[in-house]
Design a protein around this motif. Structure first.
Motif, PDB file in Angstrom:
ATOM      1  N   UNK A  55       0.814  -1.211   0.000  1.00  0.00           N
ATOM      2  CA  UNK A  55       0.000   0.000   0.000  1.00  0.00           C
ATOM      3  C   UNK A  55       0.850   1.264   0.000  1.00  0.00           C
ATOM      4  N   UNK A  56       0.222   2.414  -0.312  1.00  0.00           N
ATOM      5  CA  UNK A  56       0.918   3.706  -0.331  1.00  0.00           C
ATOM      6  C   UNK A  56       0.712   4.406   1.007  1.00  0.00           C
ATOM      7  N   UNK A  57       1.696   5.232   1.393  1.00  0.00           N
ATOM      8  CA  UNK A  57       1.571   5.922   2.672  1.00  0.00           C
ATOM      9  C   UNK A  57       0.642   7.132   2.551  1.00  0.00           C
ATOM     10  N   UNK A  58       0.385   7.790   3.665  1.00  0.00           N
ATOM     11  CA  UNK A  58      -0.611   8.861   3.712  1.00  0.00           C
ATOM     12  C   UNK A  58      -0.228  10.052   2.836  1.00  0.00           C
ATOM     13  N   UNK A  59       1.085  10.373   2.773  1.00  0.00           N
ATOM     14  CA  UNK A  59       1.508  11.524   1.965  1.00  0.00           C
ATOM     15  C   UNK A  59       1.207  11.304   0.487  1.00  0.00           C
ATOM     16  N   UNK A  60       1.566  10.114  -0.007  1.00  0.00           N
ATOM     17  CA  UNK A  60       1.287   9.799  -1.410  1.00  0.00           C
ATOM     18  C   UNK A  60      -0.212   9.702  -1.640  1.00  0.00           C
TER      19      UNK A  60
END
Length: 663
Positions: A554-559
């Motif tokens: 999964x992608x982190x919150x910033x991305x």
């Protein structure tokens, strides 16, 4: 004074008006220019649609026909577009290349002449390639990066009338040759076996040596015929004429040698059988006479002398000597005793029967007989398999399932589209260079493929022993009109919906190529779509998977924040860490097929190591073979995440993919 002041006021007003107008126009041009520049930074600036007027042609050898391709570009209205087109047969390096300038929206047709200069029957592929880019100007900010598309057509080469006539004539002559060769072969083997038998009691070494020479000549003729079979399969009638003439010349010489041998050996076999048949006849007659009660008055002494002489004859004949001597002994016996045997046979009608009492030798020699069925014949296969020629190599075209369970086609699957407003066509360009580069290793680029199979598609790739590559998009869906389904853009769905569309893409590619499986190379979010497809529909149709820069955890919150702002919310939500989609994906059954995972490292990715968009921890997949590519990021708009699939920037990625495909 008032009039002069009024005039000055009017002039001043006009000047101010034009200054304002110039300012407005300048401001408009300034805003437009930078709007276009910003749009260029976020969106590729050229689209190309290309198609062939016909995808399948049938030509007799020597015939020619014009083939046409239509293309149209879409771009910034202020841009002029430069297009380079080329047309080539995919079996050689030569091509026809031209450069033209077009305006966006213009429909252009390119026409080429194709000449069928092949030998015999077969299939060949021709490809029209087009590469278009905008030309940089004040109102056209562009990197001049090209957009590429292609269209492949097939030519079915058939025999012309002259070739058909030659083929029939050669078939008749070859049948005569094969018949003569079989005659010589069978009788030479029969002669050899017969002479070996005769040689047990009669000198035959010389004839055996001659027959061995004949058999050797026959074996060489069969080898020549088998090699000629390959020439026949190539269907080059000039080569056929030369090779066949050479075979005929050799075979005529062999046949002359055989005729000399035939007269000699046949005579010997006939003499040998003559001796044995006579011995057997005499044995039968003497055995019959011995079963009657002869006395001295009726010829007992004559019978006993005849039997004694016969027994000596058998011993002498079975003794090793030349066959002429054996015939001489037999004939001498017949002259001396056959009249006695005849006379004794007349007397038995007045005699009584009795038990045989004399020892009469029966020869162990057997007559030699000819049984054609025991010999293997040579056959010539006139069936010609059309030749499919690609990458300077011609092979028999594949017409059954057995030769299609290999060379699995490759689907390149793009990643997440950053700007929701742009066309799905732009997404297909992300893996263009990679697809183009691996063709150097004979992976045939077929450009892009639709989510639906054209009912007029000739499915020509199924006949070629080649791996074909396709770029496909899950951003298209089908509007299910049963009679005429329509492909529509659909980019606002979740990844499960994209996995269903990938299922359609897999079916289309399998149908196009006739192969039972595909290989999927999934880039970025395309890797998640691929993994979900296998999870939902199984791995039966997939040989292997290659993931590139995929956020497997999964992608982190910033991305995710940027993804939501610029991209579609549904699949951005799915890609977030700890989303229900990611939990389901990573807690499902592990595929048993090979999965290779290429991970970018070397960039600061929101405090972690990664490719600038996806951290290496997020990309890691425990169940896959993880492969790391170290690189750098060149600013916000040029991270390793996008450059990792560029063979020029990162040839390591390309080399790893080729290595995986070859293994």
């Amino acid at each position: 004074m008032k009039k002069e002041g009024g005039k000055k006021g009017v002039v001043k007003s006009i000047v101010i008006f034009f200054l304002v107008l110039i300012l407005i126009v300048g401001l408009f041009l300034f805003v437009t220019k930078y709007y276009l520049y910003i749009k260029f930074l976020l969106v590729e600036d050229v689209l190309v649609n290309v198609g062939a007027e016909k995808s399948y042609y049938e030509l007799k050898n020597g015939e020619s026909e014009d083939v046409s391709f239509n293309f149209q570009t879409t771009s910034n209205i202020f841009c002029k577009v430069e297009c380079t087109t080329s047309f080539r047969e995919l079996n050689n390096e030569g091509y026809n290349k031209t450069k033209i300038y077009v305006r966006p929206g213009d429909k252009v047709t390119k026409t080429y002449q194709v000449v069928s200069n092949k030998n015999g029957e077969g299939l060949s592929l021709y490809r029209f390639d087009i590469s278009c880019n905008s030309i940089k100007s004040v109102m056209c900010p562009t990197s001049e990066f090209p957009t590429k598309r292609n269209s492949i057509i097939s030519i079915n080469h058939t025999l012309n009338n002259n070739e058909k006539e030659k083929k029939l004539d050669y078939e008749k002559d070859i049948n005569l040759l094969v018949g003569q060769l079989n005659y010589v072969k069978v009788y030479s083997e029969y002669f050899y076996e017969s002479l070996l038998e005769i040689n047990k009691t009669a000198f035959s070494s010389s004839d055996i040596n001659k027959t061995e020479i004949m058999l050797s000549k026959t074996d060489l003729s069969i080898i020549d015929l088998n090699e000629f079979q390959e020439t026949w399969g190539k269907q080059n009638y000039n080569e056929i004429e030369i090779d066949f003439r050479d075979i005929i010349y050799k075979n005529n010489n062999n046949f002359e040698y055989f005729n000399e041998l035939n007269d000699s050996v046949h005579g010997k076999i006939n003499d040998y059988n003559y001796i044995i048949n006579n011995l057997n006849d005499i044995y039968i007659n003497l055995t019959k006479l011995d079963s009657y009660a002869f006395d001295n008055e009726t010829g007992l002494s004559e019978l006993n002398n005849t039997i004694k002489s016969y027994n000596n004859l058998v011993k002498n004949i079975e003794h090793y000597s030349n066959i002429e001597n054996k015939i001489f002994l037999l004939n001498q016996f017949k002259i001396k005793y056959m009249e006695n045997i005849t006379n004794l046979g007349i007397k038995i009608k007045d005699l009584e029967k009795k038990q045989n009492s004399s020892e009469i030798i029966k020869t162990d020699l057997k007559t030699i007989s000819f049984d054609r069925s025991k010999y293997n014949l040579t056959y010539f296969n006139f069936d010609v398999v059309p030749q499919c020629c690609l990458f300077e190599k011609c092979e028999s075209c594949c017409f059954n399932e057995e030769c299609r369970d290999n060379s699995y086609p490759i689907i390149f699957l793009h990643g997440h589209q950053v700007i929701k407003q742009e066309s799905p066509e732009y997404s297909l360009e992300s893996l263009n260079k990679l697809q183009e580069e691996i063709e150097n290793y004979y992976y045939l680029s077929s450009g892009t493929t639709s989510i639906i199979l054209d009912k007029n598609d000739p499915r020509i790739f199924q006949y070629f022993n080649a791996t074909v590559t396709f770029r496909g998009s899950y951003y298209y869906d089908l509007f299910n009109d049963p009679e005429n389904p329509v492909v529509v853009s659909a980019k606002d769905d979740d990844i499960d919906a994209y996995a269903i569309r990938l299922k359609n893409l897999v079916s289309v590619v399998k149908e196009k190529t006739g192969r039972p499986k595909v290989i999927i190379i999934g880039y970025s979010m395309g890797g998640l779509v691929t993994r979900r497809y296998v999870q939902l529909f199984g791995e039966e149709n997939v040989d292997k998977i290659i993931l590139i820069a995929t956020p497997n955890q999964g992608i982190n919150e910033d991305v995710a924040q940027y993804c939501d702002i610029f991209g579609e919310a549904n699949h951005c939500k799915d890609m977030k860490k700890k989303s229900s989609f990611m939990n389901n994906l990573n807690n499902g059954e592990i595929p048993s097929i090979p999965v290779y995972n290429i991970i970018g490292t070397g960039c600061d990715t929101y405090g972690e190591d990664g490719d600038g968009i996806v951290s290496s921890n997020s990309a890691f997949l425990e169940s896959a073979k993880n492969i790391y590519i170290d690189g750098t990021c060149n600013g916000l708009f040029d991270p390793l995440h996008t450059q990792i699939v560029d063979p020029e920037a990162y040839p390591e990625t390309y080399e790893k993919i080729v290595e995986i495909l070859k293994n």
